[in-house]
Scaffold this motif. Structure first.
Motif, PDB file in Angstrom:
ATOM      1  N   MET A   1     -31.351  -1.073  10.263  1.00 24.13           N
ATOM      2  CA  MET A   1     -30.250  -1.161   9.302  1.00 24.13           C
ATOM      3  C   MET A   1     -29.398  -2.358   9.411  1.00 24.13           C
ATOM      4  O   MET A   1     -29.025  -2.573  10.628  1.00 24.13           O
ATOM      5  N   PRO A   2     -29.133  -3.132   8.446  1.00 23.44           N
ATOM      6  CA  PRO A   2     -28.366  -4.423   8.564  1.00 23.44           C
ATOM      7  C   PRO A   2     -27.043  -4.178   9.265  1.00 23.44           C
ATOM      8  O   PRO A   2     -26.642  -4.868   9.897  1.00 23.44           O
ATOM      9  N   GLU A   3     -26.411  -3.202   8.740  1.00 21.24           N
ATOM     10  CA  GLU A   3     -25.161  -2.854   9.163  1.00 21.24           C
ATOM     11  C   GLU A   3     -24.783  -2.991  10.731  1.00 21.24           C
ATOM     12  O   GLU A   3     -23.930  -3.075  11.302  1.00 21.24           O
ATOM     13  N   PHE A   4     -25.822  -2.605  11.175  1.00 21.52           N
ATOM     14  CA  PHE A   4     -25.866  -2.533  12.702  1.00 21.52           C
ATOM     15  C   PHE A   4     -25.986  -3.731  13.424  1.00 21.52           C
ATOM     16  O   PHE A   4     -25.746  -3.914  14.573  1.00 21.52           O
ATOM     17  N   GLN A   5     -26.262  -4.782  12.609  1.00 20.77           N
ATOM     18  CA  GLN A   5     -26.167  -6.098  13.213  1.00 20.77           C
ATOM     19  C   GLN A   5     -25.152  -6.712  13.367  1.00 20.77           C
ATOM     20  O   GLN A   5     -24.453  -7.730  13.954  1.00 20.77           O
ATOM     21  N   LYS A   6     -24.051  -5.960  12.561  1.00 21.24           N
ATOM     22  CA  LYS A   6     -22.450  -6.712  12.582  1.00 21.24           C
ATOM     23  C   LYS A   6     -22.187  -6.909  13.931  1.00 21.24           C
ATOM     24  O   LYS A   6     -22.275  -5.917  15.005  1.00 21.24           O
ATOM     25  N   LYS A   7     -21.237  -7.636  14.219  1.00 21.17           N
ATOM     26  CA  LYS A   7     -20.452  -8.077  15.727  1.00 21.17           C
ATOM     27  C   LYS A   7     -19.832  -6.828  15.978  1.00 21.17           C
ATOM     28  O   LYS A   7     -19.473  -6.864  17.163  1.00 21.17           O
ATOM     29  N   THR A   8     -19.189  -6.072  14.993  1.00 23.73           N
ATOM     30  CA  THR A   8     -18.489  -5.006  15.326  1.00 23.73           C
ATOM     31  C   THR A   8     -19.134  -3.672  16.008  1.00 23.73           C
ATOM     32  O   THR A   8     -18.290  -3.149  16.670  1.00 23.73           O
ATOM     33  N   VAL A   9     -20.208  -3.860  16.016  1.00 21.84           N
ATOM     34  CA  VAL A   9     -20.945  -2.736  16.415  1.00 21.84           C
ATOM     35  C   VAL A   9     -21.460  -2.642  17.964  1.00 21.84           C
ATOM     36  O   VAL A   9     -21.983  -3.692  18.257  1.00 21.84           O
ATOM     37  N   HIS A  10     -21.104  -1.843  18.631  1.00 28.14           N
ATOM     38  CA  HIS A  10     -21.369  -1.625  20.163  1.00 28.14           C
ATOM     39  C   HIS A  10     -22.147  -0.326  20.663  1.00 28.14           C
ATOM     40  O   HIS A  10     -21.574   0.792  20.109  1.00 28.14           O
ATOM     41  N   ILE A  11     -23.290  -0.355  20.886  1.00 33.03           N
ATOM     42  CA  ILE A  11     -23.944   0.795  21.083  1.00 33.03           C
ATOM     43  C   ILE A  11     -24.489   0.918  22.635  1.00 33.03           C
ATOM     44  O   ILE A  11     -25.274  -0.011  23.001  1.00 33.03           O
ATOM     45  N   LYS A  12     -24.240   1.677  23.458  1.00 30.90           N
ATOM     46  CA  LYS A  12     -24.704   1.826  24.767  1.00 30.90           C
ATOM     47  C   LYS A  12     -26.128   2.086  24.904  1.00 30.90           C
ATOM     48  O   LYS A  12     -26.833   1.652  25.533  1.00 30.90           O
ATOM     49  N   LYS A 131      -9.888   2.946   4.482  1.00 26.54           N
ATOM     50  CA  LYS A 131     -10.887   1.882   4.924  1.00 26.54           C
ATOM     51  C   LYS A 131     -11.961   1.349   3.672  1.00 26.54           C
ATOM     52  O   LYS A 131     -12.271   2.376   2.920  1.00 26.54           O
ATOM     53  N   GLU A 132     -12.449   0.110   3.923  1.00 23.32           N
ATOM     54  CA  GLU A 132     -13.179  -0.454   2.711  1.00 23.32           C
ATOM     55  C   GLU A 132     -14.523   0.594   2.888  1.00 23.32           C
ATOM     56  O   GLU A 132     -15.110   0.770   4.046  1.00 23.32           O
ATOM     57  N   TYR A 382     -18.606   7.531  22.959  1.00 21.15           N
ATOM     58  CA  TYR A 382     -19.066   7.445  21.616  1.00 21.15           C
ATOM     59  C   TYR A 382     -20.186   6.802  21.618  1.00 21.15           C
ATOM     60  O   TYR A 382     -20.736   6.023  22.382  1.00 21.15           O
ATOM     61  N   ASP A 383     -21.257   7.365  20.748  1.00 18.19           N
ATOM     62  CA  ASP A 383     -22.478   6.911  20.469  1.00 18.19           C
ATOM     63  C   ASP A 383     -22.402   5.616  19.962  1.00 18.19           C
ATOM     64  O   ASP A 383     -23.075   4.550  20.556  1.00 18.19           O
ATOM     65  N   ILE A 384     -21.820   5.167  19.006  1.00 20.28           N
ATOM     66  CA  ILE A 384     -21.433   4.147  18.406  1.00 20.28           C
ATOM     67  C   ILE A 384     -19.916   3.557  18.440  1.00 20.28           C
ATOM     68  O   ILE A 384     -19.180   4.367  17.999  1.00 20.28           O
ATOM     69  N   VAL A 385     -19.638   2.146  18.710  1.00 16.49           N
ATOM     70  CA  VAL A 385     -18.248   1.892  18.871  1.00 16.49           C
ATOM     71  C   VAL A 385     -18.372   0.797  17.849  1.00 16.49           C
ATOM     72  O   VAL A 385     -18.946   0.074  18.110  1.00 16.49           O
ATOM     73  N   LEU A 386     -17.103   0.845  17.191  1.00 13.45           N
ATOM     74  CA  LEU A 386     -17.038  -0.156  16.017  1.00 13.45           C
ATOM     75  C   LEU A 386     -15.747  -0.890  16.401  1.00 13.45           C
ATOM     76  O   LEU A 386     -14.636  -0.184  16.319  1.00 13.45           O
ATOM     77  N   VAL A 387     -15.632  -2.205  17.141  1.00 19.62           N
ATOM     78  CA  VAL A 387     -14.424  -2.639  17.431  1.00 19.62           C
ATOM     79  C   VAL A 387     -13.977  -3.572  16.211  1.00 19.62           C
ATOM     80  O   VAL A 387     -14.512  -4.314  15.654  1.00 19.62           O
ATOM     81  N   LYS A 388     -12.659  -3.380  15.937  1.00 18.43           N
ATOM     82  CA  LYS A 388     -11.940  -4.251  14.853  1.00 18.43           C
ATOM     83  C   LYS A 388     -12.712  -4.084  13.538  1.00 18.43           C
ATOM     84  O   LYS A 388     -12.669  -4.919  13.104  1.00 18.43           O
ATOM     85  N   ASP A 389     -13.190  -2.701  13.326  1.00 13.60           N
ATOM     86  CA  ASP A 389     -13.798  -2.677  11.948  1.00 13.60           C
ATOM     87  C   ASP A 389     -12.864  -1.853  10.944  1.00 13.60           C
ATOM     88  O   ASP A 389     -12.647  -0.669  11.012  1.00 13.60           O
ATOM     89  N   GLU A 390     -12.848  -2.506   9.803  1.00 13.79           N
ATOM     90  CA  GLU A 390     -11.980  -1.882   8.642  1.00 13.79           C
ATOM     91  C   GLU A 390     -12.812  -1.249   7.903  1.00 13.79           C
ATOM     92  O   GLU A 390     -12.299  -1.162   6.619  1.00 13.79           O
ATOM     93  N   ASP A 393     -18.850   0.786   6.535  1.00  9.88           N
ATOM     94  CA  ASP A 393     -20.109   0.571   6.291  1.00  9.88           C
ATOM     95  C   ASP A 393     -21.034   1.211   7.420  1.00  9.88           C
ATOM     96  O   ASP A 393     -22.340   1.710   6.746  1.00  9.88           O
ATOM     97  N   VAL A 394     -20.930   1.426   8.356  1.00  3.46           N
ATOM     98  CA  VAL A 394     -21.870   1.596   9.488  1.00  3.46           C
ATOM     99  C   VAL A 394     -22.171   3.423   9.127  1.00  3.46           C
ATOM    100  O   VAL A 394     -23.420   3.843   9.108  1.00  3.46           O
ATOM    101  N   ALA A 395     -21.092   3.977   8.825  1.00  2.96           N
ATOM    102  CA  ALA A 395     -21.006   5.384   8.549  1.00  2.96           C
ATOM    103  C   ALA A 395     -22.104   5.544   7.103  1.00  2.96           C
ATOM    104  O   ALA A 395     -22.801   6.565   7.015  1.00  2.96           O
ATOM    105  N   ASN A 396     -21.562   4.611   6.242  1.00  4.01           N
ATOM    106  CA  ASN A 396     -22.233   4.846   4.937  1.00  4.01           C
ATOM    107  C   ASN A 396     -23.560   4.491   4.801  1.00  4.01           C
ATOM    108  O   ASN A 396     -24.579   5.030   4.184  1.00  4.01           O
ATOM    109  N   SER A 397     -24.107   3.228   5.962  1.00  2.21           N
ATOM    110  CA  SER A 397     -25.506   3.321   5.937  1.00  2.21           C
ATOM    111  C   SER A 397     -26.378   4.451   6.551  1.00  2.21           C
ATOM    112  O   SER A 397     -27.316   4.760   6.288  1.00  2.21           O
ATOM    113  N   ILE A 398     -25.606   4.992   7.332  1.00  5.14           N
ATOM    114  CA  ILE A 398     -26.370   6.250   7.954  1.00  5.14           C
ATOM    115  C   ILE A 398     -26.426   7.381   7.124  1.00  5.14           C
ATOM    116  O   ILE A 398     -27.491   8.104   7.017  1.00  5.14           O
TER     117      ILE A 398
END
Ligand code: C5P
Ligand code: MG
Length: 403
Positions: A1-12, A131-132, A382-390, A393-398
């Protein structure tokens, strides 16, 4: 999913996330439910570099709250918000301070005698924003009748009005939050600066209007139930004014009508139910149990939050797969962007001394330390951490994949 490539996405653990998402996709709409926080999760933390208000801040900053009260509320926020987000304190340590904050700030709002009929205007005039991507989020979930549980330690009246004004308060959305309790049976009217109480019992043979004002003046009402401009007669300090009204129409009918449809709108007199603060979201057993008892089949959960306190929102819910998405907001914006600023130092120094093991750290170091440490902690929990993400998008793509 392209949304997961965003800089804001952090996954352990990307493999674990993939496995959960596969489970969610397999279950589809029928098994899904969303459990979400509101402030700074569905609502924006900032917009164009400016901090957006929480539900509480919408009221704190509105024109119906006095400057003096606003100052007190801001001072409380400065002190207690620093505690809310401090990574070096445990939830147990923060807990009593959160109760203290809510108790004090809610008492101030009650003192301000905020009126129910001002809510719509106050929210319309505020900078609170979802949020957007919120339209896609709510529309899609509604379209597939996926239950959405908004569990907020904010103010329910404000958040409901905010999502209503955004056009997304659909029937699949259930809100549990702190709701203001407005006085409706007894209208407390502040008119011309005087406080009067009219107590009218529904169905009573007569209505009594008792006036006991701070300035010891009495007043009367005209035919439409509003205060008339007639002479005010000073009364003795301990004197009550109490007389039956003729039930055959006139003022009595107007007052009776006012009971059914108050001419003078409700004024806040307290809060309904158990207090929900940032770190007791596992509580409020009754309301939660009632809601979740109907949703046993919906064991695939997408949980959205921004605080570590939000992680327990699904406790006690039957879970097959749960995906926890956490927003980690820009802590630098919280206080001020100048590292040498005294406001940072001030707010850190406002920690209670027994908790402030970090007070010797320079303010700037402490804030940097806070962001780094928070990200690590957030990524653990958290499974997915979104840093400074307004955005959502990530939730919507899932959701797009599941629904
Ligand atoms: O919806 P959510 O649970 O996030 O709402 C809680 C938020 O409200 C907290 O993050 C807290 O900072 C904020 N709050 C506030 N003023 C208060 C109490 C809480 O802004 N008096
Ligand atoms: Mg929040």
């Amino acid at each position: 999913m392209p949304e997961f490539q965003k800089k804001t996405v952090h996954i352990k653990d990307p493999a674990k996330v993939e496995e959960i998402i596969c489970g969610l996709i397999k279950g589809g709409a029928a098994k899904l439910q969303v459990i979400t926080d509101f402030d700074m999760t569905l609502s924006r933390f900032s917009h164009n570099g400016k901090r957006c208000p929480t539900c509480h801040n919408v009221i704190d900053n509105c024109k119906y709250v006095s400057d003096e009260c606003r100052k007190k509320l801001h001072e409380l926020k400065e002190k207690y918000y620093a505690i809310e987000i401090a990574p070096e304190l445990t939830i147990q340590e923060k807990y009593p301070y959160m109760i203290e904050w809510y108790t004090k700030s809610h008492a101030l709002l009650i003192e301000q005698r905020f009126q129910q009929d001002k809510l719509e205007e106050v929210i319309r005039d505020s900078d609170i924003m979802l949020k957007e991507g919120y339209e896609t989020f709510f529309d899609k979930l509604n379209e597939h009748t996926v239950p959405v549980f908004i569990f907020s330690a904010g103010l329910g009246d404000v958040l409901e009005e905010a999502i209503r004004q955004s056009g997304v308060y659909y029937p699949n959305v259930k809100v549990i939050s702190n709701f203001m309790d407005f006085d409706e049976n007894v209208d407390l009217a502040i008119l011309g600066g005087y406080l009067f109480v009219q107590s009218i019992e529904k169905g009573a043979k007569h209505a009594c209007a008792g006036a006991v004002a701070e300035d010891q003046k009495r007043m009367s009402w005209n035919e439409d139930g509003r205060r008339c401009s007639g002479p005010e007669t000073p009364i003795q300090p301990d004197q009550q004014w109490d007389r039956p009204w003729d039930t055959s129409g006139g003022l009595s009918a107007a007052l009776q009508n006012a009971v059914d449809k108050p001419l003078i709108p409700g004024v806040i007199k307290g809060f309904k139910g158990e207090l929900i603060h940032v770190y007791n979201k596992h509580g409020d057993a009754l309301r939660r149990t009632e809601y979740f008892s109907h949703l046993k089949e919906n064991s695939n959960i997408v949980l959205l939050g921004d605080s570590l306190g939000d992680l327990v929102m699904a406790d006690g819910v039957s879970v097959e797969n749960i995906l926890k998405i956490g927003f980690l907001n820009d802590k630098d914006l919280e206080i001020d962007s100048d590292p040498t600023s005294t406001s940072k130092t001030d707010s850190l120094n406002k920690f209670p001394t027994d908790l402030n093991g970090q007070s010797a750290i320079r303010a700037h170091d402490a804030v940097v330390f806070q962001i780094d440490e928070s990200l690590e902690k957030y990524m653990d929990l958290y499974d997915i951490v979104l840093v400074k993400d307004e955005t959502l998008d990530v939730a919507n793509s899932i959701l797009q994949k599941i629904l």
